[in-house]
Design a protein around this motif. Structure first.
Motif, short mmCIF file in Angstrom:
data_model
loop_
_atom_site.label_atom_id
_atom_site.label_comp_id
_atom_site.label_asym_id
_atom_site.label_seq_id
_atom_site.Cartn_x
_atom_site.Cartn_y
_atom_site.Cartn_z
N MET A 181 0.83 -1.21 0.00
CA MET A 181 0.00 0.00 0.00
C MET A 181 0.87 1.26 0.00
O MET A 181 0.81 2.08 0.92
CB MET A 181 -0.92 -0.02 1.23
CG MET A 181 -1.93 -1.16 1.20
SD MET A 181 -3.13 -0.95 -0.12
CE MET A 181 -4.13 -2.42 0.10
N CYS A 182 1.69 1.42 -1.04
CA CYS A 182 2.48 2.64 -1.16
C CYS A 182 1.52 3.81 -1.28
O CYS A 182 0.56 3.76 -2.05
CB CYS A 182 3.39 2.56 -2.38
SG CYS A 182 4.56 1.19 -2.33
N THR A 183 1.77 4.87 -0.55
CA THR A 183 0.78 5.95 -0.46
C THR A 183 0.62 6.72 -1.76
O THR A 183 -0.39 7.39 -1.95
CB THR A 183 1.16 6.93 0.68
OG1 THR A 183 2.48 7.43 0.45
CG2 THR A 183 1.11 6.25 2.04
N PHE A 184 1.59 6.62 -2.69
CA PHE A 184 1.51 7.36 -3.95
C PHE A 184 0.83 6.55 -5.06
O PHE A 184 0.63 7.05 -6.16
CB PHE A 184 2.90 7.76 -4.44
CG PHE A 184 3.88 6.62 -4.56
CD1 PHE A 184 3.82 5.74 -5.62
CD2 PHE A 184 4.85 6.42 -3.58
CE1 PHE A 184 4.71 4.68 -5.72
CE2 PHE A 184 5.75 5.37 -3.68
CZ PHE A 184 5.66 4.49 -4.75
N CYS A 185 0.49 5.30 -4.79
CA CYS A 185 0.11 4.37 -5.86
C CYS A 185 -1.33 3.90 -5.72
O CYS A 185 -1.80 3.58 -4.63
CB CYS A 185 1.05 3.17 -5.84
SG CYS A 185 0.79 2.04 -7.21
#
Length: 481
Positions: A181-185
């Motif tokens: 859960m990368c915050t930019f993706c």
């Protein structure tokens, strides 16, 4: 962001051999990463059984599909412009159907169908097998939508039609979805949770590609290193598997070995890797087999631990350095490339300097570098203020690019004087008299054609270079030929 987007391929219309007896025409364009282009091959295969042959001419199409990406705003804006074009043609040909596939379809489903009424059907990445039913719905005058994300769909039973192929290299999808859960993706929200494909179906596809004359495959996934087959199901549910399932599970290192042994003369690449999931056994397997290429795409995104934490990346700067050290120790001539984001929310000048110092440590062969742009639906968009001024982002991105060009030239110069195996893929963009191919390290090599042909493995003596391309002369066929 963790997916390589080839700007030269954006918006390609896909064309394949015509299937006898098919009377309907499909026009399909793809945007975004290689996963989307691979998915378009699956869609074409499904629709070939429904009477559709592809056409490169939009005006001739009975069905127009655009396979979309939500990673970058530029791709979304381009797709919107294309939909306007499709609808202009539809006014001339009212029976033509227009559909949106892929990540953007999942994200903007109601907007496309109900608010803007610019498409007839919307199909998410896990629902392509439902296309025949959805087309029937449209034929009966109803709007059609299926964006349900699946826990088990891998399309392992669909033999992709190879579209616009050079007949030499092919992509083989091994996983779908992502658990990071990368915050930019936005990928976990548009492609669902991570699940792996049955290794036997992968090997069958690899063997079939070899029989059809392909010489190189790239194992493809949002995060290939976390591949894990234990009989089906989500990666996150592995802890609930039986003792037998755990004991007989296939991880990525084992899959790499199976592929390398299945076709010893076929080159094998993989993309994309994630630093937190790349294990020593993967690197050791690469070193063990000559036909696994010495190249790793290893996105880092930032050199600052503070920013990495804000991005929800599961690695630190120190852990990344340790991994780089292992790679260089076990495979000294391994090429490494990066993804880097400049100007992530709250990034300071000190954070930016950390990124530059990380690049100095690794000295990447090449990279994919972007200024941060807020993507709707991501955690960063919901919870963070995009507070780095545009001019600062541009300046930092330019500094990253300049440093990468310096390192790229340093890396390519190291090849001068070497004799390296190159797989010929196509005619050089700059000269009809030269071939273009890649060495094991994924660097483009150009050399005079002589009597060689596309698909040949050739030994090339490297005589010159730019920061991204090697220049040389063929000295004969390689042992693989």
């Amino acid at each position: 962001m963790e997916k390589i987007i080839d700007e030269n391929k954006q918006g390609e219309s896909l064309v394949l051999a015509q299937k006898e007896g098919n009377t309907k025409k499909l026009f399909i364009e793809s945007y975004g990463c290689q996963m989307n282009f691979s998915d378009s091959e699956i869609v074409a295969s499904i629709l070939a059984h429904e009477g559709y042959n592809t056409t490169p001419h939009l005006e001739d199409a009975d069905l127009v599909l655009v396979n979309t990406c939500s990673i970058r705003d530029k791709a979304e804006q381009t797709v919107r412009k294309r939909l306007e074009k499709y609808n202009a043609v539809k006014k001339i040909n009212p029976s033509m159907k227009v559909g949106v596939l892929g990540c953007m379809a999942e994200r903007l489903k109601s907007k496309f169908l109900e608010e803007e009424k610019i498409v007839d059907l919307v199909v998410g990445p896990d629902a392509y097998k439902d296309l025949p039913n959805l087309l029937s719905e449209v034929d009966e005058g109803r709007e059609a939508i299926n964006v349900l994300l699946s826990k088990d769909e891998t399309y392992g039973d669909i033999a992709p039609v190879r579209l616009n192929s050079n007949g030499v290299t092919a992509f083989v999808s091994i996983t779908r979805g992502c658990d990071n859960m990368c915050t930019f993706c936005v990928v976990p929200f548009t492609r669902g949770r991570e699940r792996s494909r049955d290794p036997q179906s992968i090997l069958n596809e690899v063997n079939d590609l070899w029989d059809k004359g392909f010489k190189e495959i790239t194992l493809l996934g949002q995060n290939v290193d976390s591949y894990l087959w234990y009989g089906g199901g989500l990666k996150k549910d592995f802890d609930k598997a039986s003792a037998l399932q755990k004991a007989t599970a296939t991880n990525f290192a084992k899959l790499l070995e199976l592929c390398a042994k299945a076709q010893p003369k076929m080159r094998i690449r993989f993309s994309t890797s994630n630093p937190q999931d790349m294990t020593l056994d993967v690197i050791e397997t690469m070193a063990k087999f000559d036909n696994i290429c010495n190249y790793i795409h290893l996105p880092v995104q930032s050199g600052s631990n503070r920013i990495l934490k804000a991005m929800n990346r599961q690695h630190t700067r120190e852990a990344y350095f340790e991994l780089i050290d292992h790679i260089k120790r076990i495979i000294p001539d391994c090429a490494i490339s990066q993804d880097m984001i400049a100007g992530f929310p709250t990034e300071t000048e000190a954070d930016h300097q950390d990124t530059l110092s990380l690049m100095e440590y690794v000295q990447y062969d090449f990279g994919f570098m972007f200024a941060y742009s807020e993507r709707p639906g991501t955690l960063a968009e919901r919870k963070m203020n995009d507070d780095v001024p545009v001019d600062v982002k541009k300046r930092r991105l330019n500094e990253i690019i300049q440093l990468q060009q310096k390192h790229g030239l340093y890396r390519t110069r190291q090849h001068i004087g070497n004799i390296e195996e190159v797989l010929i893929e196509k005619v050089s963009k700059k000269s009809e008299a030269h071939w273009s191919g890649r060495n094991s390290q994924n660097t483009v090599v150009v050399f005079p054609k002589e009597n060689y042909t596309i698909g040949d493995f050739v030994n090339v003596k490297i005589t010159d270079c730019t920061s991204a391309t090697l220049i040389g002369e063929a000295v004969g066929y390689s042992e693989n030929n």
